[in-house]
Design an enzyme around this catalytic site. Sequence first.
Site, PDB file in Angstrom:
ATOM      1  CD  GLU A 128     -22.671  11.660  59.532  1.00  0.00           C
ATOM      2  OE1 GLU A 128     -23.086  10.513  59.285  1.00  0.00           O
ATOM      3  OE2 GLU A 128     -21.647  11.906  60.188  1.00  0.00           O
ATOM      4  CB  ILE A 158     -22.237  22.412  56.705  1.00  0.00           C
ATOM      5  CG1 ILE A 158     -22.304  20.890  56.946  1.00  0.00           C
ATOM      6  CG2 ILE A 158     -21.553  23.124  57.876  1.00  0.00           C
ATOM      7  CD1 ILE A 158     -23.282  20.428  58.025  1.00  0.00           C
ATOM      8  CD  GLU A 242     -29.327  24.681  65.452  1.00  0.00           C
ATOM      9  OE1 GLU A 242     -28.667  23.858  66.139  1.00  0.00           O
ATOM     10  OE2 GLU A 242     -29.437  24.604  64.215  1.00  0.00           O
ATOM     11  NE  ARG A 243     -34.100  21.184  68.469  1.00  0.00           N
ATOM     12  CZ  ARG A 243     -33.879  19.996  68.965  1.00  0.00           C
ATOM     13  NH1 ARG A 243     -34.220  19.713  70.217  1.00  0.00           N
ATOM     14  NH2 ARG A 243     -33.316  19.054  68.239  1.00  0.00           N
ATOM     15  CD  GLN A 279     -66.244  43.745  59.313  1.00  0.00           C
ATOM     16  OE1 GLN A 279     -67.068  43.135  58.611  1.00  0.00           O
ATOM     17  NE2 GLN A 279     -66.539  44.207  60.512  1.00  0.00           N
ATOM     18  CD  GLN A 336     -53.591  34.842  47.503  1.00  0.00           C
ATOM     19  OE1 GLN A 336     -52.578  34.189  47.266  1.00  0.00           O
ATOM     20  NE2 GLN A 336     -54.607  34.929  46.668  1.00  0.00           N
ATOM     21  N   GLY A 364     -33.710  20.572  63.851  1.00  0.00           N
ATOM     22  CA  GLY A 364     -34.707  19.568  64.274  1.00  0.00           C
ATOM     23  C   GLY A 364     -36.035  19.901  63.612  1.00  0.00           C
ATOM     24  CD  GLU A 367     -42.356  16.494  60.076  1.00  0.00           C
ATOM     25  OE1 GLU A 367     -41.223  16.997  60.141  1.00  0.00           O
ATOM     26  OE2 GLU A 367     -43.255  16.945  59.347  1.00  0.00           O
TER      27      GLU A 367
HETATM   28  C1  LIG Z   1     -30.479  25.589  54.544  1.00  0.00           C
HETATM   29  C2  LIG Z   1     -30.077  24.526  55.551  1.00  0.00           C
HETATM   30  C3  LIG Z   1     -29.131  24.827  56.513  1.00  0.00           C
HETATM   31  C4  LIG Z   1     -28.716  23.832  57.415  1.00  0.00           C
HETATM   32  N1  LIG Z   1     -27.692  24.102  58.275  1.00  0.00           N
HETATM   33  C5  LIG Z   1     -27.154  23.066  58.987  1.00  0.00           C
HETATM   34  C6  LIG Z   1     -25.949  23.251  59.751  1.00  0.00           C
HETATM   35  O1  LIG Z   1     -25.381  24.351  59.806  1.00  0.00           O
HETATM   36  N2  LIG Z   1     -25.427  22.178  60.400  1.00  0.00           N
HETATM   37  C7  LIG Z   1     -26.028  20.945  60.377  1.00  0.00           C
HETATM   38  O2  LIG Z   1     -25.501  20.015  60.995  1.00  0.00           O
HETATM   39  N3  LIG Z   1     -27.173  20.747  59.676  1.00  0.00           N
HETATM   40  C8  LIG Z   1     -27.739  21.770  58.974  1.00  0.00           C
HETATM   41  N4  LIG Z   1     -28.877  21.567  58.255  1.00  0.00           N
HETATM   42  C9  LIG Z   1     -29.493  20.246  58.247  1.00  0.00           C
HETATM   43  C10 LIG Z   1     -30.816  20.162  59.001  1.00  0.00           C
HETATM   44  O3  LIG Z   1     -30.595  20.281  60.393  1.00  0.00           O
HETATM   45  C11 LIG Z   1     -31.442  18.829  58.586  1.00  0.00           C
HETATM   46  O4  LIG Z   1     -31.876  18.982  57.245  1.00  0.00           O
HETATM   47  C12 LIG Z   1     -32.601  18.421  59.478  1.00  0.00           C
HETATM   48  O5  LIG Z   1     -32.158  18.105  60.763  1.00  0.00           O
HETATM   49  C13 LIG Z   1     -33.352  17.196  58.910  1.00  0.00           C
HETATM   50  O6  LIG Z   1     -32.465  16.178  58.582  1.00  0.00           O
HETATM   51  P1  LIG Z   1     -32.565  15.505  57.112  1.00  0.00           P
HETATM   52  O7  LIG Z   1     -32.586  16.592  56.118  1.00  0.00           O
HETATM   53  O8  LIG Z   1     -31.484  14.510  57.006  1.00  0.00           O
HETATM   54  O9  LIG Z   1     -33.970  14.820  57.084  1.00  0.00           O
HETATM   55  P2  LIG Z   1     -34.362  13.284  57.590  1.00  0.00           P
HETATM   56  O10 LIG Z   1     -33.773  13.103  58.904  1.00  0.00           O
HETATM   57  O11 LIG Z   1     -33.915  12.388  56.478  1.00  0.00           O
HETATM   58  O12 LIG Z   1     -35.893  13.404  57.622  1.00  0.00           O
HETATM   59  C14 LIG Z   1     -36.713  13.448  56.422  1.00  0.00           C
HETATM   60  C15 LIG Z   1     -38.175  13.662  56.840  1.00  0.00           C
HETATM   61  O13 LIG Z   1     -38.597  12.588  57.663  1.00  0.00           O
HETATM   62  C16 LIG Z   1     -39.080  13.078  58.903  1.00  0.00           C
HETATM   63  N5  LIG Z   1     -38.706  12.159  59.959  1.00  0.00           N
HETATM   64  C17 LIG Z   1     -37.470  11.721  60.266  1.00  0.00           C
HETATM   65  N6  LIG Z   1     -37.509  10.875  61.307  1.00  0.00           N
HETATM   66  C18 LIG Z   1     -38.809  10.796  61.673  1.00  0.00           C
HETATM   67  C19 LIG Z   1     -39.506  10.090  62.712  1.00  0.00           C
HETATM   68  N7  LIG Z   1     -38.859   9.330  63.586  1.00  0.00           N
HETATM   69  N8  LIG Z   1     -40.843  10.235  62.807  1.00  0.00           N
HETATM   70  C20 LIG Z   1     -41.497  11.032  61.923  1.00  0.00           C
HETATM   71  N9  LIG Z   1     -40.900  11.726  60.935  1.00  0.00           N
HETATM   72  C21 LIG Z   1     -39.569  11.602  60.825  1.00  0.00           C
HETATM   73  C22 LIG Z   1     -38.411  14.436  59.069  1.00  0.00           C
HETATM   74  O14 LIG Z   1     -39.156  15.275  59.938  1.00  0.00           O
HETATM   75  C23 LIG Z   1     -38.383  14.940  57.660  1.00  0.00           C
HETATM   76  O15 LIG Z   1     -39.631  15.496  57.342  1.00  0.00           O
HETATM   77  C24 LIG Z   1     -29.331  22.556  57.381  1.00  0.00           C
HETATM   78  C25 LIG Z   1     -30.329  22.290  56.438  1.00  0.00           C
HETATM   79  C26 LIG Z   1     -30.679  23.241  55.506  1.00  0.00           C
HETATM   80  C27 LIG Z   1     -31.696  22.888  54.445  1.00  0.00           C
END
Ligand SMILES: Cc1cc2nc3c(=O)[nH]c(=O)nc-3n(C[C@H](O)[C@H](O)[C@H](O)COP(=O)(O)OP(=O)(O)OC[C@H]3O[C@@H](n4cnc5c(N)ncnc54)[C@H](O)[C@@H]3O)c2cc1C
Length: 379
Positions: A128, A158, A242-243, A279, A336, A364, A367
């Site tokens: 979201e 998404i 997925e992971r 090398q 590079q 996921g 982090e």
């Molecule tokens: C091209 C693309 C395709 C995607 N496809 C899908 C999809 O099909 N369905 C879907 O549901 N989602 C999808 N996503 C979303 C993706 O799973 C999320 O972007 C991801 O889970 C991170 O969530 P966020 O972007 O809200 O980052 P945030 O949760 O806002 O995090 C921002 C930063 O803070 C760090 N962070 C957050 N919490 C902590 C913590 N507790 N400790 C340390 N660091 C933390 C994170 O690692 C990140 O670096 C997609 C994203 C992209 C860019």
Amino acid sequence: MTIVDTPERRQLRELTRAFVTKEVLPYLDGWERAGEVPRSLHETAAKVGLLGVGFPEAVGGSGGDLLDSIVVTEEIIRSGGSSGLVAALFTHGIALPHMVAAGNEDLVDRYVRPTLAGTMIGALAITEPDGGSDVAGIRTCAVRDGDHYVVNGSKTYITSGIRADFVTTAACTDFPGSGSLILLVIEKGTPGFTVGRRLEKLGWHCSDTAELSFSDVRVPVANRIGPEDTGFLTIMQQFSAERLSLATQAYATAQRCVDLAVRWCRDRSTFGRPLAGRQLIRHRLAEMHTRAEAARAYVHEVAERVAAGQPVVTEVAMAKNVAVAACADVVDRALQLHGGFGYLRDAEVERHYRDARILGIGGGTTEIMNDIIAKGMGL
Ligand SMILES: Cc1cc2nc3c(=O)[nH]c(=O)nc-3n(C[C@H](O)[C@H](O)[C@H](O)COP(=O)(O)OP(=O)(O)OC[C@H]3O[C@@H](n4cnc5c(N)ncnc54)[C@H](O)[C@@H]3O)c2cc1C
């Protein structure tokens, strides 16, 4: 012979390679520019038996397990495809498993079978605008009203959201952020369900990405996956596959970039000698190959354990991080080695360099994987 090198899996590799060579490579650049892959590609992939790999025949799949899916992903990238293509064509790998696991025949008939036949496209909506890492904090809500849920909220980033006919959507049943989640299948065209703009991205250009919004969307209770309040657990259970898919995309991209760099360093001469004649360059290629191979071996080991039903959530997180780190290092070095050409759109390595960046974010972040690993260590 390794577990992914059986005669059947060699055949699966050949099938995948033939599909990529004939149906993908001549068109991939065009799809990258168009921002999506055509629907017809799903049907073609289904017809040759690739779309259903990893899904039981009983639900319309072609059979096989997680390791077979890994073989397909590896081979798509090794044959010149890309992780973006895998994301676009195999979005059902994240949109369907919850329905298959819940075993609801009606949902299987309405959504799983047509999707595996390539006639429907599905997406998974968890993230979201307020945040993706904190799944329990989901604010999109589904309030029960007789035989329906009334859904309000929004989703973002998404994958395949522009093209999807249905979206497997996570929503809370209590107050926003309560963590009491359900998964609902929401069909495109349901009043109040809007697909927003196509999001422009650094990489994965052939994979469409959308914002979705729900305003008083009435979804039949029959579209709920599994019992009430099991959504969070179901989402978490399906994260492993997925992971591991993302980890596979990472080491396969790394290996493809090693192959591209080796070819380039043999052909490219500087100061009167091929690059590969030095090398320093050979050692660099050796290090890149070693990183990709080590990541591949570890991901395979963990995947075997997942396929055997072992609880290896921590190891899955480690496998993702190992493969993503290897990929980031290798794609950078490969670019590079290509010099100025590596920076051009004409260079395949340039696409992999951009595509690779999402692998440590999607499914996921690195982090969040570290958080899981630390928990597994008892910290
Ligand atoms: C091209 C693309 C395709 C995607 N496809 C899908 C999809 O099909 N369905 C879907 O549901 N989602 C999808 N996503 C979303 C993706 O799973 C999320 O972007 C991801 O889970 C991170 O969530 P966020 O972007 O809200 O980052 P945030 O949760 O806002 O995090 C921002 C930063 O803070 C760090 N962070 C957050 N919490 C902590 C913590 N507790 N400790 C340390 N660091 C933390 C994170 O690692 C990140 O670096 C997609 C994203 C992209 C860019």
